[in-house]
Design an enzyme around this catalytic site. Structure first.
Site, mmCIF file in Angstrom:
data_model
loop_
_atom_site.group_PDB
_atom_site.id
_atom_site.type_symbol
_atom_site.label_atom_id
_atom_site.label_comp_id
_atom_site.label_asym_id
_atom_site.label_seq_id
_atom_site.Cartn_x
_atom_site.Cartn_y
_atom_site.Cartn_z
ATOM 1 N N SER A 171 38.151 31.016 35.961
ATOM 2 C CA SER A 171 39.459 30.421 36.623
ATOM 3 C C SER A 171 40.407 30.812 35.400
ATOM 4 C CB SER A 171 39.461 29.280 37.045
ATOM 5 O OG SER A 171 38.422 28.854 38.421
ATOM 6 N N GLN A 172 41.518 30.741 36.024
ATOM 7 C CA GLN A 172 42.817 30.863 35.138
ATOM 8 C C GLN A 172 42.869 29.456 34.437
ATOM 9 O OE1 GLN A 172 46.288 30.891 37.659
ATOM 10 N NE2 GLN A 172 47.967 30.736 35.878
#
Length: 213
Positions: free
Chosen positions: A60-61
């Site tokens: 994930s970012q």
């Protein structure tokens, strides 16, 4: 590309996007995000973007990891947290440095094996991870003070709500399609009532049932 200057740029970007919890920022600063990626992508580890980890899954970012972690800890320190979707192990590694105990479930065995190797490498002994269908949570270790999901169901699984401790908090992306709502549910004391809010729109892989070898 994994220099301290590169990491500091990411920390500044997180601050610019509104992350204010200093403990979370400090943990991001010292956690080697590049080891959670295959070597070919390691040079991109400190970009503020989601990156592929195989099996149609993503790391994930950083902003989203930090944001969800900040929401999870918004009511104060947590003793026991359940993560739905171990993936690369990065979210669990961040949490393990901020809460007493992390339980994590993953349905894709090769990802789980790699994540466990990373936890050992980092000396994170307060993470217990298992191959399991995250839709059902992990009843054996319930109740949890916090539950965080890194994949999006179309509707919130009742099992997760049932496994929250009194005043517990659930942070979960919900919805079908490319964009979902990041929802936060807080259990009201020991009742079966929950306060719910939508924080922002996010992009996560779908929460799938069953196991994948």
């Amino acid at each position: 590309m994994t220099s301290q200057r590169t990491r500091e740029r990411l920390i500044q970007r997180l601050k610019d996007q509104g992350i204010t919890n200093q403990r979370i920022l400090d943990v991001f600063r010292v956690t080697p995000r590049h080891i959670f990626l295959d070597e070919a992508l390691a040079h991109r580890a400190y970009e503020d973007t989601a990156l592929p980890i195989g099996f149609s899954q993503t790391l994930s970012q950083p902003y989203i990891v930090a944001r969800m972690t900040e929401i999870l800890l918004s009511g104060g320190p947590l003793k026991k947290v359940l993560e739905i979707g171990t993936g690369s192990g990065f979210q669990a590694a961040i949490l393990a440095q901020l809460v007493d105990k992390v339980y994590s479930v993953e349905r894709i065995e090769p990802l789980l094996i790699k994540a466990k190797e990373r936890f050992r490498k980092l000396g994170l002994r307060n993470i217990t991870a298992e191959l399991s269908d995250g839709s059902f949570g992990w009843k054996r270790h319930a109740p949890y003070n916090g539950i965080i999901a890194t994949a999006a169901p179309q509707a919130i699984p009742d099992e997760l709500l049932h496994q929250l401790a009194p005043d517990g908090i659930l942070v979960i992306p919900v919805g079908a399609g490319d964009v979902q709502d990041l929802r936060v549910l807080r259990r009201i004391g020991s009742s079966s009532e929950f306060e719910e809010e939508i924080v922002e729109q996010v992009k996560f892989v779908p929460l799938l049932g069953g196991l994948a070898q």
